[in-house]
Design a protein around this motif. Structure first.
Motif, PDB file in Angstrom:
ATOM      1  N   VAL A  78     -10.712  -2.406  18.841  1.00  0.00           N
ATOM      2  CA  VAL A  78      -9.533  -1.698  19.349  1.00  0.00           C
ATOM      3  C   VAL A  78      -8.295  -2.398  18.660  1.00  0.00           C
ATOM      4  CG1 VAL A  78      -8.171  -0.650  21.096  1.00  0.00           C
ATOM      5  CG2 VAL A  78     -10.488  -0.338  21.109  1.00  0.00           C
ATOM      6  N   ALA A  79      -8.172  -3.790  19.016  1.00  0.00           N
ATOM      7  CA  ALA A  79      -7.032  -4.750  18.760  1.00  0.00           C
ATOM      8  C   ALA A  79      -7.054  -4.597  17.123  1.00  0.00           C
ATOM      9  CB  ALA A  79      -7.203  -5.790  18.928  1.00  0.00           C
ATOM     10  N   GLU A  80      -7.959  -4.577  16.389  1.00  0.00           N
ATOM     11  CA  GLU A  80      -8.192  -4.847  15.061  1.00  0.00           C
ATOM     12  C   GLU A  80      -7.623  -3.484  14.538  1.00  0.00           C
ATOM     13  OE1 GLU A  80      -8.505  -5.997  10.979  1.00  0.00           O
ATOM     14  OE2 GLU A  80      -8.253  -7.062  12.782  1.00  0.00           O
ATOM     15  N   LEU A  81      -8.153  -2.131  14.984  1.00  0.00           N
ATOM     16  CA  LEU A  81      -7.603  -1.198  14.563  1.00  0.00           C
ATOM     17  C   LEU A  81      -6.182  -0.735  14.703  1.00  0.00           C
ATOM     18  CD1 LEU A  81     -10.659   0.982  15.605  1.00  0.00           C
ATOM     19  CD2 LEU A  81     -10.150   0.450  13.314  1.00  0.00           C
ATOM     20  N   GLN A  82      -5.706  -1.161  15.855  1.00  0.00           N
ATOM     21  CA  GLN A  82      -4.314  -1.062  16.209  1.00  0.00           C
ATOM     22  C   GLN A  82      -3.457  -2.023  15.208  1.00  0.00           C
ATOM     23  OE1 GLN A  82      -4.299  -2.312  20.353  1.00  0.00           O
ATOM     24  NE2 GLN A  82      -4.179  -0.078  21.014  1.00  0.00           N
ATOM     25  N   ARG A  83      -3.926  -3.170  14.721  1.00  0.00           N
ATOM     26  CA  ARG A  83      -3.179  -4.017  13.778  1.00  0.00           C
ATOM     27  C   ARG A  83      -3.502  -3.195  12.381  1.00  0.00           C
ATOM     28  NH1 ARG A  83      -4.264  -6.939   9.587  1.00  0.00           N
ATOM     29  NH2 ARG A  83      -6.741  -6.892   9.789  1.00  0.00           N
ATOM     30  N   GLN A  84      -4.451  -2.606  11.962  1.00  0.00           N
ATOM     31  CA  GLN A  84      -4.548  -1.952  10.731  1.00  0.00           C
ATOM     32  C   GLN A  84      -3.563  -0.916  10.739  1.00  0.00           C
ATOM     33  OE1 GLN A  84      -8.570  -1.261  10.246  1.00  0.00           O
ATOM     34  NE2 GLN A  84      -9.297  -3.098   9.646  1.00  0.00           N
ATOM     35  N   LEU A  85      -3.515  -0.096  11.881  1.00  0.00           N
ATOM     36  CA  LEU A  85      -2.678   1.011  11.815  1.00  0.00           C
ATOM     37  C   LEU A  85      -1.305   0.629  11.904  1.00  0.00           C
ATOM     38  CD1 LEU A  85      -2.463   4.158  12.477  1.00  0.00           C
ATOM     39  CD2 LEU A  85      -2.411   3.546  14.856  1.00  0.00           C
ATOM     40  N   ALA A  86      -0.837  -0.527  12.370  1.00  0.00           N
ATOM     41  CA  ALA A  86       0.388  -1.169  12.166  1.00  0.00           C
ATOM     42  C   ALA A  86       0.991  -1.473  10.964  1.00  0.00           C
ATOM     43  CB  ALA A  86       0.760  -2.145  13.095  1.00  0.00           C
ATOM     44  N   GLU A  87       0.066  -1.833  10.413  1.00  0.00           N
ATOM     45  CA  GLU A  87       0.114  -2.313   8.718  1.00  0.00           C
ATOM     46  C   GLU A  87       0.206  -1.137   7.963  1.00  0.00           C
ATOM     47  OE1 GLU A  87      -3.216  -4.881   7.372  1.00  0.00           O
ATOM     48  OE2 GLU A  87      -2.543  -6.355   8.660  1.00  0.00           O
ATOM     49  N   ARG A  88      -0.470   0.150   8.163  1.00  0.00           N
ATOM     50  CA  ARG A  88      -0.489   1.095   7.555  1.00  0.00           C
ATOM     51  C   ARG A  88       0.901   1.817   7.772  1.00  0.00           C
ATOM     52  NH1 ARG A  88      -5.207   5.522   8.297  1.00  0.00           N
ATOM     53  NH2 ARG A  88      -5.581   5.472   6.290  1.00  0.00           N
ATOM     54  N   ASP A  89       1.272   1.813   8.878  1.00  0.00           N
ATOM     55  CA  ASP A  89       2.617   2.422   9.397  1.00  0.00           C
ATOM     56  C   ASP A  89       3.607   1.655   8.622  1.00  0.00           C
ATOM     57  OD1 ASP A  89       1.350   4.210  10.801  1.00  0.00           O
ATOM     58  OD2 ASP A  89       1.889   3.434  12.822  1.00  0.00           O
ATOM     59  N   GLN A  90       3.550   0.602   8.333  1.00  0.00           N
ATOM     60  CA  GLN A  90       4.613  -0.320   7.696  1.00  0.00           C
ATOM     61  C   GLN A  90       4.667  -0.033   6.241  1.00  0.00           C
ATOM     62  OE1 GLN A  90       4.054  -4.605   8.153  1.00  0.00           O
ATOM     63  NE2 GLN A  90       6.216  -5.220   7.514  1.00  0.00           N
ATOM     64  N   THR A  91       3.476   0.103   5.559  1.00  0.00           N
ATOM     65  CA  THR A  91       3.351   0.331   4.287  1.00  0.00           C
ATOM     66  C   THR A  91       3.856   1.778   4.034  1.00  0.00           C
ATOM     67  OG1 THR A  91       1.437  -0.958   4.302  1.00  0.00           O
ATOM     68  CG2 THR A  91       1.644   0.754   2.396  1.00  0.00           C
ATOM     69  N   ILE A  92       3.497   2.820   4.744  1.00  0.00           N
ATOM     70  CA  ILE A  92       4.216   4.050   4.695  1.00  0.00           C
ATOM     71  C   ILE A  92       5.710   3.999   4.653  1.00  0.00           C
ATOM     72  CG2 ILE A  92       4.283   6.226   5.992  1.00  0.00           C
ATOM     73  CD1 ILE A  92       1.186   6.106   6.397  1.00  0.00           C
ATOM     74  N   GLN A  93       6.094   3.290   5.708  1.00  0.00           N
ATOM     75  CA  GLN A  93       7.651   3.015   5.732  1.00  0.00           C
ATOM     76  C   GLN A  93       8.396   2.424   4.418  1.00  0.00           C
ATOM     77  OE1 GLN A  93       9.369   4.548   8.283  1.00  0.00           O
ATOM     78  NE2 GLN A  93      11.028   4.138   7.228  1.00  0.00           N
ATOM     79  N   GLN A  94       7.650   1.263   3.880  1.00  0.00           N
ATOM     80  CA  GLN A  94       7.945   0.755   2.776  1.00  0.00           C
ATOM     81  C   GLN A  94       8.108   1.804   1.483  1.00  0.00           C
ATOM     82  OE1 GLN A  94       5.516  -2.656   2.489  1.00  0.00           O
ATOM     83  NE2 GLN A  94       6.881  -3.780   3.864  1.00  0.00           N
ATOM     84  N   LEU A  95       6.662   2.563   1.529  1.00  0.00           N
ATOM     85  CA  LEU A  95       6.908   3.450   0.427  1.00  0.00           C
ATOM     86  C   LEU A  95       7.902   4.837   0.372  1.00  0.00           C
ATOM     87  CD1 LEU A  95       2.812   3.930   0.180  1.00  0.00           C
ATOM     88  CD2 LEU A  95       4.537   2.851  -1.503  1.00  0.00           C
ATOM     89  N   GLN A  96       8.088   4.887   1.716  1.00  0.00           N
ATOM     90  CA  GLN A  96       9.206   6.124   1.994  1.00  0.00           C
ATOM     91  C   GLN A  96      10.609   5.702   1.431  1.00  0.00           C
ATOM     92  OE1 GLN A  96       8.576   7.214   6.058  1.00  0.00           O
ATOM     93  NE2 GLN A  96       7.427   8.953   5.432  1.00  0.00           N
ATOM     94  N   ASN A  97      10.848   4.135   1.687  1.00  0.00           N
ATOM     95  CA  ASN A  97      12.185   3.550   1.509  1.00  0.00           C
ATOM     96  C   ASN A  97      12.082   3.555  -0.073  1.00  0.00           C
ATOM     97  OD1 ASN A  97      12.929   3.450   4.169  1.00  0.00           O
ATOM     98  ND2 ASN A  97      12.161   1.112   4.203  1.00  0.00           N
ATOM     99  N   ARG A  98      11.072   3.273  -0.773  1.00  0.00           N
ATOM    100  CA  ARG A  98      11.151   3.164  -2.336  1.00  0.00           C
ATOM    101  C   ARG A  98      11.282   4.204  -2.654  1.00  0.00           C
ATOM    102  NH1 ARG A  98       5.848  -0.104  -3.946  1.00  0.00           N
ATOM    103  NH2 ARG A  98       6.449   0.639  -5.814  1.00  0.00           N
ATOM    104  N   LEU A  99      10.788   5.267  -2.076  1.00  0.00           N
ATOM    105  CA  LEU A  99      11.066   6.790  -2.540  1.00  0.00           C
ATOM    106  C   LEU A  99      12.425   7.506  -2.544  1.00  0.00           C
ATOM    107  CD1 LEU A  99       9.368   9.366  -3.735  1.00  0.00           C
ATOM    108  CD2 LEU A  99       9.062  10.139  -1.407  1.00  0.00           C
TER     109      LEU A  99
END
Length: 166
Positions: A78-99
């Motif tokens: 669960v902790a690993e999945l939460q970490r991966q989810l946080a990374e994914r959210d951060q990547t999405i935020q970065q991509l939205q900013n670049r867009l």
């Protein structure tokens, strides 16, 4: 026949098995003549009730409750999945900013191109206005006699015209 305590309305049945009411209505329609479905008369029309046991037979996986307790083995997962989810959210935020940045650059370029086009159109209009001014200067004033061009020379008379004078 079962008593009414084990029968559910369509809405209750849909919530219990996590399906849409339309799905439960289709099931009721397919089995309307069986003992699994009851019809109650109400002032607003008929209300259909579906047997809870029949519903559990049709959707067995939904009838079983999910485990509520997370075991100690599942905690790291669960902790690993939460970490991966946080990374994914951060990547999405970065991509939205670049867009958004790229959209700003695209808008700036579009404005620049439009400004250049407008400038070129203004230059062409000024040039055409100058040409029109020059042409208007060549036209005679309203009170002046028009400048006549020299008349063309008459065509030479042919032999028969000279002989007969026509």
């Amino acid at each position: 026949m079962e008593n009414t305590a084990t029968f559910l309305t369509i809405k209750q049945a849909a919530q219990q098995v996590n399906k849409s009411e339309q799905t439960i209505r289709r099931l009721v329609k397919q089995h309307a003549k069986t003992s699994h479905i009851q019809v109650e008369q109400t002032p607003k029309g008929n209300t259909y009730l579906i047997s809870q046991t029949f519903l559990a037979q049709q959707y067995p996986s939904q009838a079983e409750p999910l485990p509520a307790v997370i075991t100690q083995v599942q905690v790291p997962e669960v902790a690993e999945l939460q970490r991966q989810l946080a990374e994914r959210d951060q990547t999405i935020q970065q991509l939205q900013n670049r867009l958004l940045e790229q959209n700003d650059v695209l808008n700036a370029l579009t404005n620049q191109v439009n400004s250049q086009r407008i400038g070129r159109i203004e230059e062409l209009l000024l040039s055409q206005n100058e040409q029109l001014g020059e042409l208007q200067k060549r036209l005679p004033e309203p009170g002046e006699a028009p400048v006549l061009l020299a008349e063309p020379e008459p065509a030479k008379k042919g032999f028969w015209q000279r002989v007969f004078g026509k």
